[in-house]
Design a protein around this motif. Structure first.
Motif, PDB file in Angstrom:
ATOM      1  N   VAL A   1      -8.567  -0.583   4.505  1.00 60.14           N
ATOM      2  CA  VAL A   1      -9.198   0.609   3.929  1.00 60.14           C
ATOM      3  C   VAL A   1     -10.210   1.177   4.920  1.00 60.14           C
TER       4      VAL A   1
ATOM      5  N   THR B   1     -10.911  -7.015  -3.891  1.00 57.01           N
ATOM      6  CA  THR B   1     -10.176  -6.906  -2.634  1.00 57.01           C
ATOM      7  C   THR B   1     -10.493  -8.086  -1.722  1.00 57.01           C
TER       8      THR B   1
ATOM      9  N   THR C   1      -6.088  -0.481  -4.975  1.00 62.57           N
ATOM     10  CA  THR C   1      -6.776  -1.107  -3.835  1.00 62.57           C
ATOM     11  C   THR C   1      -8.026  -0.321  -3.479  1.00 62.57           C
ATOM     12  N   ARG C   2      -7.912   1.001  -3.457  1.00 63.71           N
ATOM     13  CA  ARG C   2      -9.057   1.846  -3.155  1.00 63.71           C
ATOM     14  C   ARG C   2     -10.164   1.675  -4.195  1.00 63.71           C
TER      15      ARG C   2
ATOM     16  N   LEU D   1       0.816  -1.216   0.000  1.00 62.54           N
ATOM     17  CA  LEU D   1       0.000   0.000   0.000  1.00 62.54           C
ATOM     18  C   LEU D   1       0.852   1.270   0.000  1.00 62.54           C
ATOM     19  N   GLY D   2       2.165   1.109   0.110  1.00 60.35           N
ATOM     20  CA  GLY D   2       3.068   2.253   0.162  1.00 60.35           C
ATOM     21  C   GLY D   2       3.426   2.830  -1.198  1.00 60.35           C
ATOM     22  N   ASN D   3       2.754   2.417  -2.231  1.00 65.75           N
ATOM     23  CA  ASN D   3       2.986   2.917  -3.583  1.00 65.75           C
ATOM     24  C   ASN D   3       1.682   3.526  -4.081  1.00 65.75           C
ATOM     25  N   ASP D   4       1.758   4.696  -4.707  1.00 65.70           N
ATOM     26  CA  ASP D   4       0.543   5.397  -5.150  1.00 65.70           C
ATOM     27  C   ASP D   4      -0.351   4.524  -6.021  1.00 65.70           C
TER      28      ASP D   4
ATOM     29  N   ARG E   1      -0.493   1.197  -6.439  1.00 59.26           N
ATOM     30  CA  ARG E   1      -1.069   0.043  -5.725  1.00 59.26           C
ATOM     31  C   ARG E   1      -2.128   0.495  -4.721  1.00 59.26           C
ATOM     32  N   TYR E   2      -1.853   1.597  -4.034  1.00 60.20           N
ATOM     33  CA  TYR E   2      -2.826   2.119  -3.072  1.00 60.20           C
ATOM     34  C   TYR E   2      -4.129   2.505  -3.776  1.00 60.20           C
TER      35      TYR E   2
END
Length: 132
Positions: free
Chosen positions: A121, A113, A61-62, A52-55, A57-58
């Motif tokens: 989230v 997800t 996921t969202r 989740l620490g990458n724009d 990938r985050y």
């Protein structure tokens, strides 16, 4: 370790007014018990947070968490300023981290997800005050 114990002694002195070796040992025992109570299997946790620490990938996921059901790579690609290959790689990383599942149907791959991603989230939204 001696320097750390000295600093701990100073902290205890500042908090309670005095300190002896027994006080330091007692506090170290309390802290060790806290550490020993932490989960020993935390690789999955770290993998999920790293993913989740990458724009990209985050945001994927969202989007998947907000979607009503599964989304295909071809639906995600137009939403990002990266290649389809980069989207596929990000989805692979998210799958490896346990945040999304993948289902193949012919030539199409669909993603959704996992409960872990939904909880993460949801926790982020709750912290920000966005919970429903």
């Amino acid at each position: 370790m001696a320097d750390a114990s000295t600093r701990l002694r100073h902290l205890i002195e500042d908090e309670v007014g005095s300190c002896c070796s027994t006080d330091v040992d007692a506090r170290l025992d309390e802290l060790t018990a806290l550490k020993d109570g932490l989960p020993s299997e935390y690789d999955r946790d770290l993998g999920a947070m790293k993913a989740l620490g990458n724009d990209t990938r985050y945001l994927i996921t969202r989007l998947l968490a907000a979607a009503d059901g599964e989304l295909c790579v071809c639906e995600l690609t137009p939403l990002f300023d990266v290649s389809e290959s980069a989207i596929s790689h990000a989805l692979s990383d998210l799958t490896d981290a346990g945040l999304v599942t993948r289902r193949k149907d012919g030539t199409w791959r669909y993603y959704r997800t996992t409960p872990l991603a939904e909880r993460l989230v949801g926790a982020l939204d709750a912290e920000r005050g966005d919970s429903e």
